[in-house]
Design a protein around this motif. Structure first.
Motif, short mmCIF file in Angstrom:
data_model
loop_
_atom_site.label_atom_id
_atom_site.label_comp_id
_atom_site.label_asym_id
_atom_site.label_seq_id
_atom_site.Cartn_x
_atom_site.Cartn_y
_atom_site.Cartn_z
N SER A 1 -6.76 0.53 1.96
CA SER A 1 -7.03 0.23 0.56
C SER A 1 -6.34 -1.06 0.13
O SER A 1 -6.91 -1.88 -0.59
CB SER A 1 -6.58 1.40 -0.33
OG SER A 1 -6.81 1.12 -1.69
N LEU B 1 -7.51 6.37 -9.57
CA LEU B 1 -6.98 5.02 -9.38
C LEU B 1 -8.10 3.99 -9.29
O LEU B 1 -8.04 2.94 -9.94
CB LEU B 1 -6.12 4.98 -8.12
CG LEU B 1 -5.75 3.57 -7.62
CD1 LEU B 1 -4.93 2.81 -8.65
CD2 LEU B 1 -5.03 3.64 -6.28
N TYR B 2 -9.12 4.29 -8.49
CA TYR B 2 -10.21 3.32 -8.32
C TYR B 2 -10.97 3.11 -9.63
O TYR B 2 -11.36 1.99 -9.96
CB TYR B 2 -11.16 3.80 -7.22
CG TYR B 2 -10.48 3.96 -5.88
CD1 TYR B 2 -9.48 3.08 -5.47
CD2 TYR B 2 -10.81 5.02 -5.01
CE1 TYR B 2 -8.85 3.24 -4.25
CE2 TYR B 2 -10.19 5.17 -3.79
CZ TYR B 2 -9.20 4.29 -3.42
OH TYR B 2 -8.57 4.44 -2.21
N VAL C 1 -1.11 4.56 -1.47
CA VAL C 1 -2.53 4.58 -1.08
C VAL C 1 -2.62 4.28 0.41
O VAL C 1 -1.67 3.75 1.02
CB VAL C 1 -3.34 3.54 -1.88
CG1 VAL C 1 -3.25 3.83 -3.37
CG2 VAL C 1 -2.86 2.12 -1.59
N THR D 1 -0.66 7.91 -8.21
CA THR D 1 -0.94 8.53 -6.91
C THR D 1 0.14 9.48 -6.43
O THR D 1 -0.11 10.30 -5.55
CB THR D 1 -1.13 7.43 -5.85
OG1 THR D 1 0.06 6.63 -5.78
CG2 THR D 1 -2.30 6.53 -6.22
N SER E 1 0.84 -1.20 0.00
CA SER E 1 0.00 0.00 0.00
C SER E 1 0.87 1.25 0.00
O SER E 1 0.60 2.21 -0.73
CB SER E 1 -0.92 0.01 1.22
OG SER E 1 -1.78 -1.10 1.22
N ARG F 1 -6.84 11.99 -7.20
CA ARG F 1 -5.90 10.99 -7.74
C ARG F 1 -6.32 9.58 -7.31
O ARG F 1 -6.23 8.63 -8.09
CB ARG F 1 -4.47 11.28 -7.29
CG ARG F 1 -3.89 12.56 -7.85
CD ARG F 1 -2.37 12.55 -7.82
NE ARG F 1 -1.83 12.48 -6.48
CZ ARG F 1 -1.51 13.54 -5.74
NH1 ARG F 1 -1.72 14.77 -6.22
NH2 ARG F 1 -1.00 13.40 -4.54
N LEU F 2 -6.77 9.45 -6.07
CA LEU F 2 -7.25 8.15 -5.60
C LEU F 2 -8.51 7.72 -6.35
O LEU F 2 -8.69 6.55 -6.68
CB LEU F 2 -7.51 8.19 -4.09
CG LEU F 2 -6.27 8.29 -3.19
CD1 LEU F 2 -6.69 8.40 -1.74
CD2 LEU F 2 -5.37 7.08 -3.39
N ASN F 3 -9.40 8.69 -6.62
CA ASN F 3 -10.60 8.35 -7.39
C ASN F 3 -10.24 7.87 -8.80
O ASN F 3 -10.85 6.93 -9.32
CB ASN F 3 -11.52 9.57 -7.49
CG ASN F 3 -12.30 9.80 -6.20
OD1 ASN F 3 -12.42 8.90 -5.37
ND2 ASN F 3 -12.84 10.99 -6.03
N GLN G 1 -13.13 1.17 -3.17
CA GLN G 1 -11.95 1.94 -2.75
C GLN G 1 -10.78 1.04 -2.37
O GLN G 1 -10.11 1.28 -1.36
CB GLN G 1 -12.31 2.86 -1.58
CG GLN G 1 -13.33 3.94 -1.95
CD GLN G 1 -13.66 4.83 -0.78
OE1 GLN G 1 -14.20 4.37 0.23
NE2 GLN G 1 -13.36 6.10 -0.90
N MET H 1 -7.17 -0.93 -3.92
CA MET H 1 -6.15 -0.67 -4.94
C MET H 1 -6.04 -1.76 -5.99
O MET H 1 -5.32 -1.61 -6.98
CB MET H 1 -4.78 -0.49 -4.27
CG MET H 1 -4.27 -1.72 -3.54
SD MET H 1 -2.58 -1.56 -2.93
CE MET H 1 -1.65 -1.87 -4.41
#
Length: 695
Positions: A122, A177-178, A118, A159, A113, A173-175, A393, A395
């Motif tokens: 996650s 990624l998902y 992340v 990320t 992670s 950025r996380l959104n 949510q 990874m």
């Protein structure tokens, strides 16, 4: 290399000496009527028919699967219950193995992670989803999936604050990624539907060595932030790259020393703990290393010395919570969407390759015959799991060869072990989050340093020193490209380089046997015919060598090309033969083509400029005056060897029958030699029977 032998023959009669070098044009064989070229736009309805056939076939398969799903599920559950009721020891072993693997996955999921940039939660939830879904639907019972380093090292470019999405805040950025993992799952399901798992066989061994080396180097580089600190923000993950500073012996000697102590202690435990009698094989070394590191951090370092190192709570704390559905909202600008799609394709390819290779490794351990359908089923399960991860949510991940190997070596052979590892991971996430926040980052770094050492292929140096130059170049190329771009591009580069080397090598293996002799063509004797027996594959890499074997100015008036042991692969080969025939025609000489394989005739008729001419060239009746071989038929002397004259004809009959038997159909070169052995054996047996009767 071409071998040229000129035979000088004495004429037996005046008629022979005055034989006309010209011969009559033959009528085109009926065999070529099926090779008429289709109209130019005929491919459009053919393509539509082909596509409709595939879609209808796939639709019927999935429809039958959906219809039979309830009964299949009921029978499966009933059979599973009956099996484990009769074998409780097997059920206990499966659950225990799943529990052991889940414990091992906790530290690695957290570590990966941080590699991916992340939150630890996650990675933990990705492991739970991947293990649970692939455990039920995967292609190999007992294979373990979870958050893995191969994807983490690519995800970090999405990320990172200095990555390709640096213009977006961390939450967006996380959104992205998902959503990328959601699309990645769709691509992997598509791979399974189109049966693309078989393409993994194109990856050479040198490419896989470079892949593993690049992965090891990237994981090592991802651990370097463990030697950094930041005072600009409360959490280390909120600091930008510019705000982070390196620990040095001049500025922070004590903290840097404690970090090194953590790493060394962790690596030593993971190295020597498995050697401990009895318990060393049952309790994972990584778990012991984390427990010891945490104990040292919160007792010796912080209590006695008064100086601590950075822990998970100071980096990116987690709070145990059940998975929650969340549709990732991403910016709708073209740059973000194109980046998301490109990374989705890369992650899908990397995950599919890693999973299929892990499945093959598990099959080798269990001595199971591999099937392409299992690989496609695994791709489908991996895709569904990654799709779900994107909606919760997580990874994402792929198959984990280390945990899969351990699970199978523990005796797990069924789906319960891999499924229960996911269930236990969810329980650990909900219950153990307070303990996970206390883990020192340096201890996790030590765990991953061991992963780096085990991932790197140390036989690389032996290959670089003693191996072939092209193999060494492929390993170095894939490794370097993986480090500076990503693993998917590196694998593609390795495949391209290996394909070019293979094409170069294959192009050098075209050989010819050349004889100048008298032959019968269309029932007429022709003197001084150049007979060229071609062997090997003729394609773009070998056409130059093939053409250079001929000297049009010095060759006789008639040239016979025998392709009995040659394969015409592509249009470059067809163009080379066509050009050679054209240059001979300009010089007033004729080319006769014989023994072209059926599939090669199809290629020639599709792209040759003059169909009538090429068919005419292949329609001549050619006979060898010395061996009386017509149209390339093999004589008894070439096949049987020392078989007695009494049984020659019988041997030829047996050979003809053997060639028609389905059990002897093969694509392996040298079928004539194997048939010769069978004929010789049969003739020898007959001879022994005759001798016994004589006695």
């Amino acid at each position: 290399m071409s071998c040229c032998t000129r035979r000088k023959k004495e004429t037996a009669s005046a008629a022979s000496s005055t034989a006309d070098p010209s011969f009559d044009e033959p009528s085109i064989h009926d065999d070529y009527k099926d090779y008429e070229r289709d109209p130019f736009f005929a491919f459009i309805p053919q393509l539509g028919k082909w596509g409709f056939g595939i879609l209808s076939n796939e639709a019927s398969i999935y429809a039958n699967g959906i219809i039979s799903a309830p009964s299949f599920t009921a029978n499966f559950l009933r059979g599973t219950y009956t099996f484990y009721k009769a074998n409780p020891n097997t059920l206990f072993r499966e659950i225990l193995s799943g529990f052991t693997v889940a414990i091992m996955q906790v530290p690695e999921s957290i570590a990966f992670s941080f590699v991916a940039g992340v939150p630890p939660l996650s990675g933990l939830q990705a492991t739970w989803w991947m293990a649970f879904i692939t455990g039920i639907l995967g292609g190999k019972p007992g294979m373990i999936s979870g958050a893995a380093g191969a994807l983490a090292v690519v995800v970090t470019r999405l990320t990172a604050s200095d990555g390709v999405l640096s213009y977006l805040p961390m939450a967006e950025r996380l959104n992205v990624l998902y959503m990328t993992m959601f699309v990645c799952g769709m691509f992997q399901i598509g791979f399974a539907m189109f049966r693309l798992a078989k393409l993994v066989r194109l990856i050479p061994e040198t490419g896989m060595i470079g892949f593993m080396n690049g992965l090891a180097i990237i994981i090592f580089m991802a651990q370097l932030p463990a030697f950094q600190y930041c005072t600009e923000a409360e959490l280390f993950v909120d600091c930008t790259v510019e705000q982070r500073q390196w620990l040095t012996f001049a500025g922070q000697p004590l903290e840097l020393s404690l970090v090194l102590v953590h790493i060394v202690c962790c690596m030593a435990i993971m190295k020597f703990w498995p050697m401990t009698p009895k318990i060393g094989k049952w309790i994972p070394a990584s778990l012991i290393a984390l427990l010891v590191g945490t104990l040292i951090e919160w007792t010796l370092f912080r209590k006695a010395i008064g100086q601590g190192t950075r822990v998970v709570e100071q980096t990116a704390p987690i709070a145990g919570a059940p998975p929650r559905f969340y549709w990732p909202a991403i910016p709708n600008d073209s740059q973000t969407i194109s980046t998301m799609l490109s990374f989705a394709i890369q992650l899908a390819a990397i995950g599919a390759v890693e999973s299929v290779l892990t499945l093959q490794a598990c099959n080798e351990i269990t001595d199971t015959v591999p099937k392409i359908s299992d690989s496609n089923q695994e791709c489908f399960a991996q895709g569904l799991a990654n799709l779900v991860c994107g909606l919760f949510q997580a990874m994402g991940g792929d198959a984990m060869i280390g945990q899969s190997t351990i699970n199978i070596m523990n005796g797990a052979r069924h789906r319960v072990s891999s499924t229960m590892s996911g269930v236990f991971m969810l329980l650990f996430t909900l219950v153990l989050s307070p303990f996970i926040n206390l883990l020192p980052i340096a201890t996790l770094t030590g765990v991953l340093f061991i992963v780096v050492l085990s991932t790197f292929q140390w036989k690389t140096f032996v290959i670089l020193r003693y191996g072939r130059l092209s193999d060494s170049a492929a390993i170095v190329l894939v490794t370097v490209v993986a480090v500076f771009t990503n693993l998917a591009i590196a694998i593609a580069a390795g495949i391209i380089l290996s394909a070019l080397v293979h094409a170069w090598d294959s192009g050098a293996h075209v050989e010819t046997n050349v004889e100048v002799k008298d032959m019968m063509i269309n029932g007429k004797r022709v003197n001084d015919v150049k007979y060229v027996h071609v062997r090997g594959s003729i394609f773009f890499s070998s056409t130059r060598k093939f053409v250079n074997m001929f000297n049009i100015a010095e060759d006789p008036d008639v040239v016979v090309l025998d392709f009995k042991d040659a394969i015409i692969i592509d249009h470059s080969a067809v163009a080379a033969i066509q050009g050679l025939s054209h240059r001979y025609a300009l010089a007033g000489k004729r080319v006769v083509i014989m023994n072209v394989q059926a599939k090669c005739i199809g290629r020639m008729q599709r792209t040759h400029g003059d169909l009538d001419k090429i068919h005419l060239q292949m329609s001549h009746h050619v006979a060898d005056l010395e061996n009386q071989e017509e149209d390339g038929d093999v004589s008894v002397e070439n096949v049987v060897g020392t078989v007695s004259h009494e049984h020659e004809s019988k041997g030829l009959q047996n050979e003809a029958h053997l060639q028609n038997l389905k059990m002897f159909e093969t694509d392996v070169d040298g079928i004539d030699a194997e048939l010769s052995k069978l004929v010789a054996t049969n003739s020898a047996d007959v001879q022994e029977i005759v001798e016994d009767k004589t006695e």
